[in-house]
Write a protein that holds these residues in place. Sequence first.
Motif, PDB file in Angstrom:
ATOM      1  N   ALA A  39       0.822  -1.204   0.000  1.00  0.00           N
ATOM      2  CA  ALA A  39       0.000   0.000   0.000  1.00  0.00           C
ATOM      3  C   ALA A  39       0.863   1.264   0.000  1.00  0.00           C
ATOM      4  CB  ALA A  39      -0.936  -0.010   1.214  1.00  0.00           C
ATOM      5  N   GLU A  40       2.042   1.195   0.620  1.00  0.00           N
ATOM      6  CA  GLU A  40       2.924   2.360   0.712  1.00  0.00           C
ATOM      7  C   GLU A  40       3.781   2.543  -0.532  1.00  0.00           C
ATOM      8  OE1 GLU A  40       3.409  -0.364   2.866  1.00  0.00           O
ATOM      9  OE2 GLU A  40       1.844   0.311   4.230  1.00  0.00           O
ATOM     10  N   GLY A  41       3.835   1.533  -1.409  1.00  0.00           N
ATOM     11  CA  GLY A  41       4.686   1.605  -2.587  1.00  0.00           C
ATOM     12  C   GLY A  41       6.160   1.468  -2.269  1.00  0.00           C
ATOM     13  N   LYS A  42       6.471   0.905  -1.091  1.00  0.00           N
ATOM     14  CA  LYS A  42       7.867   0.717  -0.684  1.00  0.00           C
ATOM     15  C   LYS A  42       8.271  -0.743  -0.886  1.00  0.00           C
ATOM     16  CE  LYS A  42       7.800   4.349   2.779  1.00  0.00           C
ATOM     17  NZ  LYS A  42       7.917   4.672   4.200  1.00  0.00           N
ATOM     18  N   ALA A  43       9.560  -0.928  -1.142  1.00  0.00           N
ATOM     19  CA  ALA A  43      10.086  -2.284  -1.336  1.00  0.00           C
ATOM     20  C   ALA A  43      10.017  -3.058  -0.025  1.00  0.00           C
ATOM     21  CB  ALA A  43      11.515  -2.228  -1.852  1.00  0.00           C
ATOM     22  N   PRO A  44       9.344  -4.217  -0.024  1.00  0.00           N
ATOM     23  CA  PRO A  44       9.259  -5.029   1.194  1.00  0.00           C
ATOM     24  C   PRO A  44      10.523  -5.874   1.385  1.00  0.00           C
ATOM     25  CG  PRO A  44       8.118  -6.124  -0.577  1.00  0.00           C
ATOM     26  CD  PRO A  44       8.596  -4.800  -1.135  1.00  0.00           C
ATOM     27  N   THR A  45      10.707  -6.374   2.605  1.00  0.00           N
ATOM     28  CA  THR A  45      11.740  -7.368   2.844  1.00  0.00           C
ATOM     29  C   THR A  45      11.183  -8.690   2.332  1.00  0.00           C
ATOM     30  OG1 THR A  45      12.560  -6.176   4.768  1.00  0.00           O
ATOM     31  CG2 THR A  45      13.179  -8.495   4.581  1.00  0.00           C
ATOM     32  N   SER A  46      11.650  -9.084   1.173  1.00  0.00           N
ATOM     33  CA  SER A  46      11.126 -10.249   0.469  1.00  0.00           C
ATOM     34  C   SER A  46      12.221 -10.736  -0.462  1.00  0.00           C
ATOM     35  CB  SER A  46       9.873  -9.851  -0.322  1.00  0.00           C
ATOM     36  OG  SER A  46       9.352 -10.939  -1.038  1.00  0.00           O
ATOM     37  N   ASP A  47      12.706 -11.939  -0.243  1.00  0.00           N
ATOM     38  CA  ASP A  47      13.858 -12.421  -0.994  1.00  0.00           C
ATOM     39  C   ASP A  47      13.610 -13.848  -1.471  1.00  0.00           C
ATOM     40  OD1 ASP A  47      16.398 -12.290  -2.077  1.00  0.00           O
ATOM     41  OD2 ASP A  47      17.330 -11.637  -0.209  1.00  0.00           O
ATOM     42  N   VAL A  48      14.131 -14.174  -2.631  1.00  0.00           N
ATOM     43  CA  VAL A  48      13.935 -15.499  -3.223  1.00  0.00           C
ATOM     44  C   VAL A  48      15.175 -16.349  -3.011  1.00  0.00           C
ATOM     45  CG1 VAL A  48      13.476 -16.782  -5.350  1.00  0.00           C
ATOM     46  CG2 VAL A  48      12.374 -14.575  -4.974  1.00  0.00           C
ATOM     47  N   TYR A  49      14.935 -17.584  -2.577  1.00  0.00           N
ATOM     48  CA  TYR A  49      15.982 -18.581  -2.419  1.00  0.00           C
ATOM     49  C   TYR A  49      15.712 -19.662  -3.450  1.00  0.00           C
ATOM     50  CZ  TYR A  49      19.290 -21.715  -0.168  1.00  0.00           C
ATOM     51  OH  TYR A  49      20.374 -22.519   0.091  1.00  0.00           O
TER      52      TYR A  49
END
Length: 184
Positions: A39-49
């Motif tokens: 909703a804020e348009g900010k990059a979340p802490t989300s990473d692919v392994y």
Amino acid sequence: MLVELLKLTGNLDCDCEILLGEIKKMKLHKATNRKTLTAEGKAPTSDVYGLTKWHRYSNLQSREKSEYPGWYITKLKTQYPEFQLFLDEFSYYHLPEDFIWTSVVINKNFKCLRHKDAANVGVSWIVGLGDYQDGETIVENKNGTTTFHRIKHNPTGFNGSELYHYVAPWQGERWTLVFYNNLN
């Protein structure tokens, strides 16, 4: 698949706590490609392994090739190769035997907006970790109904490429692991 079982116990609650402890040792990255899902348009802490089609990092360095043509090893897997054992064991103990996954998204406090997964193939499995309350994964079914899935220490499968889904509000620190296949 033969897995050398060394890290986990087979007890779901215990294994979720062990996994979270290992994840907290890792340096996760912000996912600038997923900021449209907040909703804020900010990059979340989300990473692919696991695997990715992106052959270069943002600094233009080449990624390591995987055993699958046109697929590359993610930065997180390159940095923490031993974490593969934890994921292999978790899937062995707690996911369906016939489920094949190539990658796992690790999210921290990521309140994603309504979306469908763009690259996932078939059913994905999500599990919640951490000290939080509420935060159900909400899935809009094809028949028009909505299902609220309590995923904390409860692996839950659905086809996120076909069904819209999003996250209910929560209190606390909420982590999720999404096991998925992106090879067709």
